[in-house]
Write an enzyme that holds these catalytic residues in place. Structure first.
Site, PDB file in Angstrom:
ATOM      1  N   SER A 195       0.766  -1.127   0.211  1.00 52.88           N
ATOM      2  CA  SER A 195      -0.144   0.014  -0.032  1.00 52.88           C
ATOM      3  C   SER A 195       0.842   1.244   0.087  1.00 52.88           C
ATOM      4  O   SER A 195       1.573   1.644  -0.858  1.00 52.88           O
ATOM      5  CB  SER A 195      -0.889  -0.028   1.158  1.00 52.88           C
ATOM      6  N   ASP A 349     -10.299  -3.167  -5.665  1.00 52.21           N
ATOM      7  CA  ASP A 349      -9.523  -1.911  -4.918  1.00 52.21           C
ATOM      8  C   ASP A 349      -9.383  -0.666  -5.673  1.00 52.21           C
ATOM      9  O   ASP A 349      -9.187  -0.621  -6.951  1.00 52.21           O
ATOM     10  CB  ASP A 349      -7.955  -2.499  -4.652  1.00 52.21           C
ATOM     11  N   HIS A 379      -8.492  -4.520  -0.168  1.00 51.39           N
ATOM     12  CA  HIS A 379      -7.184  -3.851   0.071  1.00 51.39           C
ATOM     13  C   HIS A 379      -6.950  -4.182   1.663  1.00 51.39           C
ATOM     14  O   HIS A 379      -7.786  -4.088   2.435  1.00 51.39           O
ATOM     15  CB  HIS A 379      -7.612  -2.300   0.112  1.00 51.39           C
TER      16      HIS A 379
END
Length: 408
Positions: A195, A349, A379
């Site tokens: 991320s 996502d 996610h």
């Protein structure tokens, strides 16, 4: 007697407040979210997201009452999770240039230097810690027979950009200078980011291209990374804006906090109103929705992008256009020098299209790319791999990372 009644009234009021907030979260979030059709264990998913939203909501309430900030409450609750120990890995807590790091080394002897992994966790500058990713890092070190360095960079609320990125860069350089001391082969170092940690990983590699005095990074592993803060009207941002755990609203909240941007500029960021036409003409060849494969663009009515130009917004937000924040827009000469890459994307996502755009950029410049696209994930799922709320996609992603890293 009067004071006892007053105490009872206060207690009753507090109970009603707690009940009211919990019911509000239940109605406002749990019943309105978009659960992807391919997600298994749907009730587990709902319960998990309800707990997450309770945490964030109570954090926001306590922040308004000036009792505790939302990021701090999230971190306190996160750190209550037990850290599972791995008897096959030696773990050492260190400080590299005052940056807390954790070193994971397999106990088994090796006849030759091992691979090295620099791991940067995600969490939007709010969540994530050395403890919460301890089990994952232990497993990766064991399964890939690598020496893994996890970076405990500083986060919100005390530290905004660029502090966290500088911590990651500083720790990475220190590690690269000390590889022999930790039994690491300088020609087999992988940087792995999840991320926001994926964004940091890419930026660090691009910075280190100008450091011939350091070992060259062999590969990059990017797990649903955020790679640009410019075009928030990509198909995945529109299709998946209400999909947990990274809804578009929560993502923008993290961005505003992390870059110390006033919330009044939220709409300008979402519509791209701060982007001058000449800059967009330069970047559109990399960031336009036209670069997304057609199967990911179906049933989406693309809004006009960017929106009407706002000069005041540009003066306030122009740093978001920089490749030091949006590494996807680095020049071709930089992209062409990047190492072999594993990209993990999640179909449901908001950041899916960041990965697709980056894949195209790498392939156009001849960089070897391995893609692992997850249809049944969400996610942040990797964080849950060893928890009671684990999902099959967690292990699928781990196995993909292990296979790729072993081949390095």
């Amino acid at each position: 007697m009067l004071s006892l009644v007053a105490c009872e009234l206060v207690l009753a009021a507090m109970c009603l407040l707690v009940l009211g907030v919990n019911l509000w979260v239940l109605l406002n979030y749990l019943l309105k979210i978009d659960i992807p059709p391919s997600i298994p264990h749907r009730m587990r998913f709902r319960i998990l997201y309800y707990g997450f939203q309770l945490m964030v909501t109570w954090g926001n309430i306590l922040e308004r009452l000036r009792i505790c900030t939302m990021p701090k409450l999230c971190q306190i609750l996160q750190d209550l999770m037990n850290t599972k120990r791995n008897c096959k890995v030696v773990v050492t807590d260190l400080c590299f240039e005052e940056v807390p790091v954790r070193l994971f080394q397999p106990k088994a002897t090796s006849s030759s230097p091992r691979k090295g992994i620099i791991f940067i966790h995600g969490g939007g500058g709010i969540l994530g810690s050395l403890d919460s990713y301890h089990a994952l890092c232990s497993l990766l070190a064991q399964e890939t027979d690598s020496v893994l360095l996890a970076v405990g960079y500083r986060k919100l609320p005390e530290h905004c950009h660029p502090v966290g990125l500088q911590d990651c860069l500083c720790a990475s350089i220190h590690f690269l200078k000390s590889l022999k001391a930790y039994g690491v082969d300088p020609s087999r170092v992988v940087i792995c980011g999840e991320s926001m940690g994926g964004s940091a990983a890419v930026i660090i590699i691009q910075i280190l291209l100008g450091r011939p005095d350091l070992p060259k990074i062999r590969a990059q592993v990017l797990i649903y990374p955020i790679l640009q803060t410019i075009n928030f009207q990509l198909p995945s941002h529109l299709q998946n804006q209400n999909v947990p755990f990274l809804t578009r609203d929560f993502m923008i909240t993290c961005i505003l906090r992390y870059f110390s941007i006033d919330p009044s500029w939220k709409d300008a960021i979402l519509t791209g109103a701060y982007i001058p036409q000449d800059i967009w003409m330069k970047y559109r060849k990399w960031l336009s929705s036209d670069n997304i494969p057609q199967r990911f663009r179906n049933k989406i009515q693309q809004p006009e992008f960017p929106g009407p130009f706002n000069k005041s917004a540009y003066l306030e937000l122009k740093n978001l256009l920089d490749e030091g924040i949006s590494p996807l827009v680095a020049d071709d000469e930089v992209i062409a020098q990047l190492p072999a890459t594993l990209l993990v994307s999640i179909h449901w996502d908001v950041l899916r299209d960041d990965v697709l755009l980056y894949k195209k950029r790498l392939e156009d410049q001849g960089v070897p790319v391995t893609c692992y696209h997850v249809e049944d994930g969400f996610h942040g799922c990797l964080f849950l791999f060893d928890k009671i709320f684990s999902f099959p996609c967690c292990w699928d992603i781990i196995n993909a990372i292990v296979r790729f890293t072993k081949d390095m």
